[in-house]
Design a protein around this motif. Structure first.
Motif, mmCIF file in Angstrom:
data_model
loop_
_atom_site.group_PDB
_atom_site.id
_atom_site.type_symbol
_atom_site.label_atom_id
_atom_site.label_comp_id
_atom_site.label_asym_id
_atom_site.label_seq_id
_atom_site.Cartn_x
_atom_site.Cartn_y
_atom_site.Cartn_z
ATOM 1 N N ILE A 182 -12.298 5.877 10.256
ATOM 2 C CA ILE A 182 -10.884 5.583 10.542
ATOM 3 C C ILE A 182 -9.995 6.725 10.081
ATOM 4 N N GLU A 183 -10.605 7.880 9.752
ATOM 5 C CA GLU A 183 -9.852 8.984 9.160
ATOM 6 C C GLU A 183 -8.660 9.421 10.001
ATOM 7 N N THR A 184 -8.840 9.380 11.338
ATOM 8 C CA THR A 184 -7.777 9.915 12.190
ATOM 9 C C THR A 184 -6.789 8.838 12.635
ATOM 10 N N GLN A 185 -7.005 7.600 12.158
ATOM 11 C CA GLN A 185 -6.095 6.529 12.574
ATOM 12 C C GLN A 185 -4.838 6.512 11.711
ATOM 13 N N LEU A 186 -3.817 5.857 12.233
ATOM 14 C CA LEU A 186 -2.580 5.705 11.479
ATOM 15 C C LEU A 186 -2.624 4.373 10.723
ATOM 16 N N GLN A 229 -2.581 0.867 12.286
ATOM 17 C CA GLN A 229 -3.719 0.376 13.059
ATOM 18 C C GLN A 229 -4.698 -0.427 12.197
ATOM 19 N N LEU A 230 -4.468 -0.446 10.866
ATOM 20 C CA LEU A 230 -5.406 -1.137 9.967
ATOM 21 C C LEU A 230 -4.832 -2.470 9.503
ATOM 22 N N SER A 231 -5.735 -3.336 9.029
ATOM 23 C CA SER A 231 -5.297 -4.620 8.472
ATOM 24 C C SER A 231 -4.791 -4.401 7.044
ATOM 25 N N ASP A 285 0.810 -1.214 0.000
ATOM 26 C CA ASP A 285 0.000 0.000 0.000
ATOM 27 C C ASP A 285 0.845 1.267 0.000
ATOM 28 N N TYR A 286 2.060 1.216 0.641
ATOM 29 C CA TYR A 286 2.891 2.395 0.781
ATOM 30 C C TYR A 286 2.110 3.619 1.254
ATOM 31 N N LEU A 287 1.246 3.399 2.233
ATOM 32 C CA LEU A 287 0.650 4.525 2.934
ATOM 33 C C LEU A 287 1.757 5.082 3.821
ATOM 34 N N PHE A 288 1.822 6.386 3.955
ATOM 35 C CA PHE A 288 2.881 6.976 4.760
ATOM 36 C C PHE A 288 2.576 6.745 6.243
ATOM 37 N N PRO A 289 3.461 6.028 6.941
ATOM 38 C CA PRO A 289 3.131 5.591 8.304
ATOM 39 C C PRO A 289 2.955 6.735 9.300
ATOM 40 N N TRP A 290 3.529 7.894 9.001
ATOM 41 C CA TRP A 290 3.410 9.004 9.960
ATOM 42 C C TRP A 290 2.217 9.909 9.663
ATOM 43 N N LYS A 291 1.487 9.601 8.586
ATOM 44 C CA LYS A 291 0.307 10.394 8.256
ATOM 45 C C LYS A 291 -0.948 9.610 8.641
ATOM 46 N N THR A 292 -2.008 10.343 9.034
ATOM 47 C CA THR A 292 -3.265 9.656 9.304
ATOM 48 C C THR A 292 -3.864 9.225 7.973
ATOM 49 N N ILE A 293 -4.888 8.366 8.040
ATOM 50 C CA ILE A 293 -5.531 7.896 6.815
ATOM 51 C C ILE A 293 -6.054 9.074 5.994
ATOM 52 N N GLU A 294 -6.647 10.061 6.692
ATOM 53 C CA GLU A 294 -7.174 11.210 5.959
ATOM 54 C C GLU A 294 -6.051 11.950 5.235
#
Lengths: 258, 268
Positions: A127-131, A134-136, A85-94
């Protein structure tokens, strides 16, 4: 003139030790709204071609036209999804899903709400404010899809986006991606080494032969499979026949190499 | 069933109890070493096993400590050294990070200056002290410069390495959104290297103390470094030991504070 025109692409990688030709004589036309899969053994240059179409790599020779315009210089017309996914780990989902909009300065109330709506449609509300941690894995890949779609790209590149997921999540996500792309009428290219996935999801399957990467054969999927969701397509009686045909071709490529 | 649960609880209780006991023993021996060290120092000084003129004694140091607190000279000099050290290590970390960013920005430049970085890193930076004092004048600026210069090159090298090691796929994601190089730096490179920058801050705290104390040796007008060099010159080793102990305590506190900052900033 087609939506995406790939014209006579050659690409050679240079290293100190050698010059390796990754792609040779690639020409392909893709129509708007079409879903095309690139299938082939590893090292056949599928991902290289995807990077070239996305404008991330400049090919040694050849041109890519999207709606008759050269791909270089076009911004945010193309969305790209990677194996992870390469979501940035230090950014929230939003923050993650709004990243593309922010970078291209399209971020406003309207586009923000559209992106958050999309997140809801993907079954990821609240889940907008989660990192990301915290998600699967499946949820993260869905969030990554929202991030890719938020900038409303005309063309979507999927670089083995389901390969890192477990089988069940993968099947569910295939259906979700397929439905989402259908409803938005998006054109998509999927790179995969999974024959079943290619058949179940696409309108056309392009089989590549390795060293150097060339288009070996193009399979048109029958209408009865196209109209089904990937999950149901896998269970259709036509599925296994096509699977066998492509399997044999792929096998002959690999034995032919030896 | 209930009995089983009880026995698990009991085992867990025993386990926790053994942990507490071990912790107590560790603390006990730490205190024993502390007391043994200072009491044997005191006794051997009083019994003249060691020369009290050279090695002083804890009681004399304590007396001097109270004296220096009362006349305010300890606090004012500690304040000077502390200010210089804080500015030194912040400046060193900041400059090092900026230099690393410049090197990341231009791969060609980083190739060109690579051997010079190696030379500068290998060179003992405190040897630059006399030149700094001549060029910046004998005061705060040259001592802060000493505190900074000692850590700037190693910070540059460490942070630059961490910049280069950021997963290129994050950059790929950004590039597909048409991000510029500046945006790539701001969104991926810098935040991904944040833990490394904080950990160099920890190393730099120690390094800056070295730079500042040597700087004060050379300038010899204020600060704990001045106390040490002055005590040495007039053969007042009680003053030297007092300064050493104060530095040890304050440097430890500073290190702990940076560690606390690290825990707060990196919530993992």
């Amino acid at each position: 003139m087609s939506f995406l025109a790939i014209k006579d692409i050659h690409h050679t990688y240079f290293t100190k030790a050698s010059a390796t030709t990754a792609l040779s004589e690639i020409s392909l036309q893709i129509e708007e709204g079409e879903f095309v899969s690139f299938l082939g053994p590893s090292g056949c240059g599928k991902t290289t071609l995807l990077s070239i179409i996305a404008g991330l790599i400049k090919p040694t020779q050849g041109t890519i036209l999207l709606e008759k315009k050269p791909i270089t210089g076009l911004k945010n017309q193309i969305g790209y999804m990677l194996q992870q996914d390469y979501l940035f780990p230090w950014k929230t989902i939003e923050e993650n899903i709004l990243l593309g909009l922010k970078l291209s300065k399209q971020l406003n109330e309207k586009t923000k709400n559209a992106a958050l709506d999309l997140l809801n449609q993907m079954g990821l509300s609240g889940i907008e404010t989660q990192l990301p941690k915290q998600l699967s894995g499946g949820m993260r890949q869905r969030a990554a899809l929202v991030r890719t779609l938020a900038t409303e790209p005309k063309l979507l590149m999927l670089d083995e986006p389901f390969s890192a997921l477990d089988y069940q999540t993968k099947l569910k996500l295939e259906d979700l991606v397929s439905n989402t792309l259908d409803s938005f009428g998006k054109t998509a290219i999927l790179v995969t080494h999974d024959i079943g996935e290619a058949i179940a999801m696409s309108d056309r399957v392009v089989l590549f032969s390795p060293s150097p990467g060339r288009i070996h054969r193009i399979f048109d999927m029958p209408d009865e499979l196209r109209s089904l969701t990937p999950f149901h397509a896998r269970n259709h009686e036509a599925f296994s026949g096509i699977f066998q045909t492509i399997w044999k071709e792929l096998d002959s490529l690999e034995t032919g190499k030896k | 069933m209930k009995q089983e649960k009880n026995s698990v609880n009991l085992l867990h209780k025993n386990y926790l109890h053994s942990l507490t006991i071990q912790k107590r023993w560790v603390r006990f021996y730490q205190i024993v070493i502390f007391l043994l060290f200072f009491s044997s120092w005191e006794i051997s000084s009083q019994q003249r096993w060691i020369d009290p003129l050279l090695f002083s004694s804890p009681s004399k140091i304590w007396k001097l400590f109270l004296e220096k607190i009362q006349d305010g000279s300890l606090m004012s000099n500690l304040g000077v050294t502390l200010t210089e050290t804080i500015f030194g290590f912040l400046l060193g970390t900041l400059l090092g990070t900026i230099l690393a960013a410049v090197l990341w920005w231009s791969p060609l430049l980083s190739k060109i200056v690579d051997p010079y970085l190696v030379i500068l890193n290998a060179m003992p930076k405190v040897a630059l002290g006399p030149i700094l004092i001549v060029s910046l004048g004998p005061g705060y600026p040259s001592i802060i410069a000493m505190g900074a210069i000692i850590s700037v090159i190693i910070t540059t090298i460490v942070v630059y390495t961490s910049f280069k090691e950021v997963d290129p796929n994050y950059l790929k994601v950004l590039q597909t959104f048409g991000a510029t190089r500046l945006q790539c730096f701001k969104e991926a490179i810098l935040p991904a290297s944040f833990p490394t920058i904080i950990s160099t801050l920890k190393v730099n705290v120690g390094l800056s103390w070295v730079g500042v104390i040597v700087g004060e040796f050379l300038v010899s007008s204020r600060g704990l470094g001045y106390f040490i060099i002055y005590g040495f010159q007039v053969f007042n080793f009680t003053l030297v030991f007092l300064s050493l102990l104060v530095i040890a305590v304050v440097a430890t506190i500073m290190y702990q504070l940076v560690e606390l900052l690290e825990k707060k900033l990196i919530k993992e």
